[in-house]
Design a protein around this motif. Structure first.
Motif, short mmCIF file in Angstrom:
data_model
loop_
_atom_site.label_atom_id
_atom_site.label_comp_id
_atom_site.label_asym_id
_atom_site.label_seq_id
_atom_site.Cartn_x
_atom_site.Cartn_y
_atom_site.Cartn_z
N LEU A 152 5.58 -8.69 8.92
CA LEU A 152 5.42 -7.49 9.72
C LEU A 152 4.96 -6.31 8.85
O LEU A 152 4.09 -5.54 9.25
N LEU A 153 5.52 -6.20 7.67
CA LEU A 153 5.11 -5.14 6.75
C LEU A 153 3.65 -5.31 6.32
O LEU A 153 2.92 -4.33 6.18
N LYS A 154 3.23 -6.54 6.11
CA LYS A 154 1.83 -6.78 5.72
C LYS A 154 0.87 -6.41 6.86
O LYS A 154 -0.19 -5.87 6.62
N VAL A 155 1.28 -6.72 8.09
CA VAL A 155 0.44 -6.34 9.25
C VAL A 155 0.33 -4.81 9.33
O VAL A 155 -0.75 -4.26 9.54
N TRP A 156 1.47 -4.12 9.13
CA TRP A 156 1.43 -2.66 9.19
C TRP A 156 0.65 -2.05 8.03
O TRP A 156 -0.01 -1.04 8.20
N SER A 157 0.69 -2.68 6.87
CA SER A 157 -0.11 -2.16 5.75
C SER A 157 -1.60 -2.35 6.03
O SER A 157 -2.41 -1.48 5.71
N MET A 169 -6.14 1.48 -0.31
CA MET A 169 -4.92 1.62 0.47
C MET A 169 -4.24 0.27 0.70
O MET A 169 -3.01 0.16 0.60
N TYR A 170 -5.01 -0.77 0.95
CA TYR A 170 -4.44 -2.08 1.20
C TYR A 170 -3.73 -2.62 -0.04
O TYR A 170 -2.61 -3.12 0.03
N PHE A 171 -4.38 -2.50 -1.18
CA PHE A 171 -3.75 -2.99 -2.40
C PHE A 171 -2.57 -2.14 -2.83
O PHE A 171 -1.58 -2.67 -3.36
N LEU A 172 -2.61 -0.85 -2.60
CA LEU A 172 -1.45 -0.01 -2.90
C LEU A 172 -0.26 -0.36 -2.01
O LEU A 172 0.87 -0.47 -2.48
N MET A 173 -0.52 -0.54 -0.72
CA MET A 173 0.57 -0.86 0.21
C MET A 173 1.17 -2.24 -0.09
O MET A 173 2.40 -2.39 -0.16
N ASN A 174 0.32 -3.25 -0.29
CA ASN A 174 0.84 -4.58 -0.58
C ASN A 174 1.50 -4.63 -1.95
O ASN A 174 2.48 -5.36 -2.15
N ILE A 220 4.94 -3.19 -1.43
CA ILE A 220 5.79 -4.15 -0.72
C ILE A 220 6.27 -5.24 -1.67
O ILE A 220 7.46 -5.57 -1.71
N SER A 221 5.37 -5.80 -2.48
CA SER A 221 5.78 -6.85 -3.40
C SER A 221 6.69 -6.31 -4.50
O SER A 221 7.61 -7.00 -4.94
N LEU A 222 6.46 -5.08 -4.93
CA LEU A 222 7.34 -4.47 -5.94
C LEU A 222 8.74 -4.28 -5.38
O LEU A 222 9.72 -4.62 -6.06
N PHE A 223 8.86 -3.77 -4.17
CA PHE A 223 10.17 -3.58 -3.56
C PHE A 223 10.86 -4.93 -3.32
O PHE A 223 12.07 -5.05 -3.45
N LYS A 224 10.07 -5.95 -2.97
CA LYS A 224 10.65 -7.26 -2.74
C LYS A 224 11.20 -7.85 -4.04
O LYS A 224 12.27 -8.45 -4.06
#
Length: 130
Positions: A8-13, A49-54, A57-61
């Motif tokens: 879901l986070l990847k779709v929103w990013s 923006m896509y690479f920053l958001m993903n 997300i991966s850093l927080f994971k």
């Protein structure tokens, strides 16, 4: 559940990145930028923006605390397991059938009144208070 949230986070990013690219293209078009430059700006803004958001997300994971597997203790051991014994009970109490007159966790011995002062002093002394 974690995988579903991650997807879901990847779709929103992806949606956020597309929205950012559209805004960049509209603002660039209003400023009179030519079509080839618009496509380059759209691609770069989407990619950044896509690479920053993903990446976030991966850093927080990776940095998230791992939740331990739930285990059920087999016996009441450890700190607070035998609180009645440490506070002055002479023998372990066996589980009793609850009486309809007492609600919740009330001590049924309190129906006859509070313990006498000698018993209270003994409990306080065992707790470490002088």
């Amino acid at each position: 559940m974690v995988v579903q949230n991650n997807e879901l986070l990847k779709v929103w990013s992806w949606r956020f990145s597309v929205g950012t690219a559209v805004i960049v293209v509209l603002l660039s078009w209003l400023n009179g930028v030519e079509i080839p430059d618009l496509m380059i700006r759209a691609g770069i803004s989407f990619g950044v923006m896509y690479f920053l958001m993903n990446g976030a997300i991966s850093l927080f994971k990776r940095m998230a605390l791992q939740t331990p597997q739930e285990k059920q203790p087999s016996s009441p051991s450890g700190r607070g397991g035998h609180i009645d014994v440490s506070l002055g009970e002479e023998e372990l109490q066996k589980p009793e059938v609850p009486d309809a007159k007492f609600a919740g966790q009330l001590d049924q011995d309190l129906s006859s009144g509070l313990p006498d002062s000698e018993r209270q002093a003994e409990i306080v002394r065992r707790m470490g208070w002088e």
